[in-house]
Write an enzyme that holds these catalytic residues in place. Structure first.
Site, mmCIF file in Angstrom:
data_model
loop_
_atom_site.group_PDB
_atom_site.id
_atom_site.type_symbol
_atom_site.label_atom_id
_atom_site.label_comp_id
_atom_site.label_asym_id
_atom_site.label_seq_id
_atom_site.Cartn_x
_atom_site.Cartn_y
_atom_site.Cartn_z
ATOM 1 N N MET A 51 25.449 37.026 39.277
ATOM 2 C CA MET A 51 25.860 36.468 40.569
ATOM 3 C C MET A 51 26.625 35.158 40.359
ATOM 4 O O MET A 51 26.175 34.077 40.736
ATOM 5 C CB MET A 51 24.631 36.261 41.459
ATOM 6 C CG MET A 51 24.098 37.559 42.020
ATOM 7 S SD MET A 51 25.277 38.306 43.174
ATOM 8 C CE MET A 51 25.240 40.014 42.655
ATOM 9 N N HIS A 52 27.822 35.301 39.758
ATOM 10 C CA HIS A 52 28.652 34.141 39.447
ATOM 11 C C HIS A 52 28.975 33.328 40.703
ATOM 12 O O HIS A 52 28.759 32.103 40.754
ATOM 13 C CB HIS A 52 29.973 34.603 38.820
ATOM 14 C CG HIS A 52 29.847 35.598 37.719
ATOM 15 N ND1 HIS A 52 29.556 35.238 36.429
ATOM 16 C CD2 HIS A 52 29.990 36.952 37.720
ATOM 17 C CE1 HIS A 52 29.533 36.324 35.667
ATOM 18 N NE2 HIS A 52 29.786 37.378 36.429
ATOM 19 N N ASP A 53 29.524 34.009 41.708
ATOM 20 C CA ASP A 53 30.109 33.313 42.857
ATOM 21 C C ASP A 53 29.073 32.751 43.832
ATOM 22 O O ASP A 53 29.259 31.627 44.332
ATOM 23 C CB ASP A 53 31.088 34.235 43.573
ATOM 24 C CG ASP A 53 32.244 34.652 42.676
ATOM 25 O OD1 ASP A 53 32.462 33.984 41.639
ATOM 26 O OD2 ASP A 53 32.910 35.652 42.982
ATOM 27 N N THR B 208 26.841 31.010 34.603
ATOM 28 C CA THR B 208 26.747 32.043 35.649
ATOM 29 C C THR B 208 26.197 33.361 35.113
ATOM 30 O O THR B 208 25.657 34.156 35.889
ATOM 31 C CB THR B 208 28.102 32.288 36.336
ATOM 32 O OG1 THR B 208 29.046 32.791 35.382
ATOM 33 C CG2 THR B 208 28.633 31.002 36.971
#
Length: 361
Positions: A262-264, A195
């Site tokens: 922008m992990h999620d 991520t």
């Protein structure tokens, strides 16, 4: 889908990605304590649903504290309300009259083998749900988790990632429980290893605004005065830009550049299309006692523990393809919701059957 979030700037983009995706039917959104307290998370979720003119989707309030330790939040990363500089209108919607754990269990029982669960925050609610219904690993079609760090430095301590750090006991309970899941239902884990390669830059916000036909042109620069606010005509673009600008400034303050991980949203995209991710099976456990390594996720890639794999860890992806999809989906969605002229149209999101009845505030 059941979406369990601690909204959060990047959680917000994950919700927008899902609401903009016609194939995503969100049955429930669980508010978990993490980036901000659970009640604020619920308020943020409800506010985003209003901004997106979404149909009724159940938003359930989760546990106020982790399983065994005090809650730690991260307003320095996500802003006082968790949305950076964005100021969403107070929601007109209300929160569900059942807890997040109860919602997980009820929906999974109502739709056995059909639901994809997505967790982008601490795993407290899911761990509590597993205590109610140990069969969840077999009732869910799949689970996607954003969390952990394996062959990668942590972002909270030298070895651990934020979501697991907030509630390591819940993470261990979840990974232990999913050891009973069939191989085709193992959790897909989107850890920092992957991520942190999903880097958003100001150019992505400009392309998003352009796709939405928002005006004037969206220009976000590291030379701007900190806290500069967007003048975008499109409310979705404006709120996203104001939220992400805060995230850019945070990352720059920690010498990572004027960018945002922008992990999620990446985990949300994988939940909808697993082909975005290249995975490798492993047995995952969570360290709970180490003086220096507590909350570290440990992966046994080769079977040294003599235990079957309980996770498929994402080891590769195409960030450019991901951002192309994010910009196209959210940009078109924003344009459809708030067209430059004419009446706004309805969102792609599908309604859920359970109507919320209780306000979290």
């Amino acid at each position: 889908m059941i979406v369990d979030v601690d909204t959060g700037i990047d959680d917000s983009l994950a919700l927008l990605y899902l609401l903009a995706s016609p194939e995503a039917q969100i049955l429930g959104i669980a508010a978990t304590a993490g980036n901000v307290p659970a009640a604020q998370v619920a308020a943020n979720n409800l506010a985003w649903l209003d901004v997106c003119r979404a149909p009724e989707i159940e938003v359930a309030l989760g546990a106020a504290e982790p399983l065994a330790i005090p809650l730690r939040t991260t307003e320095d990363t996500h802003g006082p309300q968790g949305l950076g500089y964005a100021e969403l209108p107070v929601a007109r919607r209300a929160c569900s009259n059942r807890t997040a754990a109860q919602m997980w269990v009820a929906l999974a029982r109502e739709h056995p083998g059909e639901i994809v669960g997505l967790c982008t925050g601490p795993l407290t609610n899911l761990a509590l749900a597993l205590r109610i219904e140990p069969e969840l690993p077999r009732l869910l079609r799949r689970l996607v988790i954003m969390g952990g760090a394996f062959n990668h430095p942590g972002n909270t301590t030298p070895t651990n990632e934020w979501n697991v750090h907030v509630d390591p006991e819940s993470a261990k309970e979840v990974f232990d429980a999913f050891s009973a899941a069939p191989p085709d239902r193992r959790p897909v884990v989107c850890a920092l290893d992957i991520t942190e390669t999903i880097e958003m830059y100001p150019k992505h916000l400009a392309l998003l605004a352009e796709r939405a036909l928002s005006h004037p042109a969206e220009t976000v620069s590291e030379d701007d005065v900190p806290g500069t606010r967007s003048a975008a005509s499109n409310p979705v673009v404006r709120h996203v830009s104001d939220a992400v600008r805060f995230y850019f400034e945070f990352h720059r303050a920690y010498d990572q550049g004027y960018l945002a991980h922008m992990h999620d949203p990446f985990a949300a995209a994988v939940a909808l299309d697993p082909t975005l991710a290249r995975t490798r099976p492993a047995t995952v456990d969570v360290e709970l006692t180490g003086a220096l390594t507590r909350a570290t996720t440990v992966a046994d890639w080769v079977g040294m523990w003599g235990r079957e794999p309980n996770a498929d860890i994402v080891v590769g992806t195409d960030p450019e393809l991901f951002f192309d999809r994010l910009i196209a989906r959210v940009g078109d969605f924003a344009k459809d919701l708030y067209p430059p002229s004419g009446e706004p149209r309805m969102t792609h999101a599908q309604p859920a059957s359970h109507r919320p009845t209780k306000d979290p505030r």
